[in-house]
Design a protein around this motif. Sequence first.
Motif: not given
Lengths: 261, 254
Positions: A28, A30, A204, B77, B79-85, B89-90, B92-93, B117, B130
């Motif tokens: 995540w 990198r 993932r 902003i 966010i790396d696409p590898s983070l499933p969010i 949920r974004f 809720q942070l 996502p 945002l």
Amino acid sequence: MTNFILYALLAGLGVALVAGPLGCFVVWRRMAYFGDTLAHSALLGVSIGVLLDINLSITVAAIPLLMALGLVYLEQRGILSLDTLLGILSHSALATGLVLISLLPDVRVDLMSLLFGDLLSVTVSDLWVIYAVAGTVILLLLVLWKPLINITVHADLAEVEGVKVSAVRTALMLITALVIAIAMKIVGVLLITALLIIPAATARRVSNTPEQMAITASIIAMLTVLMGLGMSWYVDTPAGPSVVVCGALLFMGSLVFRQKS
Amino acid sequence: MNNPLITLDRVNKAFADRPVLQNISLQLMQGEITTLIGPNGAGKSTLVRIILGLVEPDSGSVSPADRLKIGYMPQKISIDPSLPISTSRFLQLANTSNHACHEALEMVGISHLAKSPIQSLSGGELQRALLARAILRKPNFLVLDEPVQGVDVMGQNALYTMIAKLSKSLNCGILMVSHDLHLVMSATDQVICLNQHICCQGHPEQVTKDPAYLDIFGQTKAIYTHKHDHQHSIHGEVLDGQGNHQHGEGCNHD
């Protein structure tokens, strides 16, 4: 089945358990190259430990941690890009470690096992260290989970909302250094990053939430260790590289799934 | 109503001996919209980061009110696409209450994207997400760093209208950054022109009724104007009658 294979199995599973979730953060954020640099510096940790006659478990965690803190300092001074800094530190650490080891006349260090792991020589005391460290790492990850996700998404936003960003970031480095210290025994300094990122990347494809991905990565990493050890046992291949090969095969297999977004 | 939320007194900041902010004094009020404009490199982002408490000034004081609660909308902003969010949920942070997140998403009009996502949102949708996160914690001060960046003209209009509405319903102070001299909403109470020092500041004038602009923006939109005792160069620097840059107090750049 003899004891040594049981120990190898338990050691591998203990490391895999924490490599999954930590690997997710590496993906995540990198940090693959960053992880590689810390792993290479663990070899320097070994040679310094031998040279100064300090317990190796301590130096292989301490040197990567010092390296991580040094990196943060150098990056903040903005002399060079992080990428270049990592390249310099990563390979200098590896080379210095190798040179120092060769300078030790009375010590015979098995270089291959440092570079590629020596899973089959795990002892009971190794197991204690691995499970104590893995337990600590899981505890830290559970306590810091939300702030860790928060700074991964956007550090400034997290800071304005009250997260102590630099403390959380330092904790993540500490966790990374700890995991590297125990993973070194399993796959060696050259393959640690693979054990971190391949299961996470595989997870993932079938995950919808960060938590799902972390747990799936853990399970996949453990599966990888099982498969790798099986391969090593039946085909008589080196254990560490076999684990990584199995991880890569699982990843390729996962490509048939459509990535969940 | 008119309580100061944050007060800056003679704030200076330099990076590697290059002064970025010089002698900045300002006060931001509850219930007021302040717009910060200025050319690239004017120090807008640094000033915003000082106000947010992310950067310490070299000298001068920053005094936030005791009850200050900031909602921040960053400029961009990634966010790396590898983070499933997902979008919810974004949110809720910032605030774990599911109900509050849905309320915020509804306020900015993207509740249908809660499960999507966050990486799949378009530019305008992401700005709204945002904004939703910024208002989640019921702040009394919103800091919006170029809130309409990457949004088309119609979308910009909608976003500005929404921001004006939000400031009324939340009764919060707003600090908004823009590098666009010409497109600042009519609802702005105070405009600060920044070019390392504060070049000028004041209340914007009456709505411009230029039919060409009304054509594009409709009735809700107006073009910001304020009276200048000087001209701006195309970079936004203050010029005197002869076209030379006029230096403010304590200003020593070229």
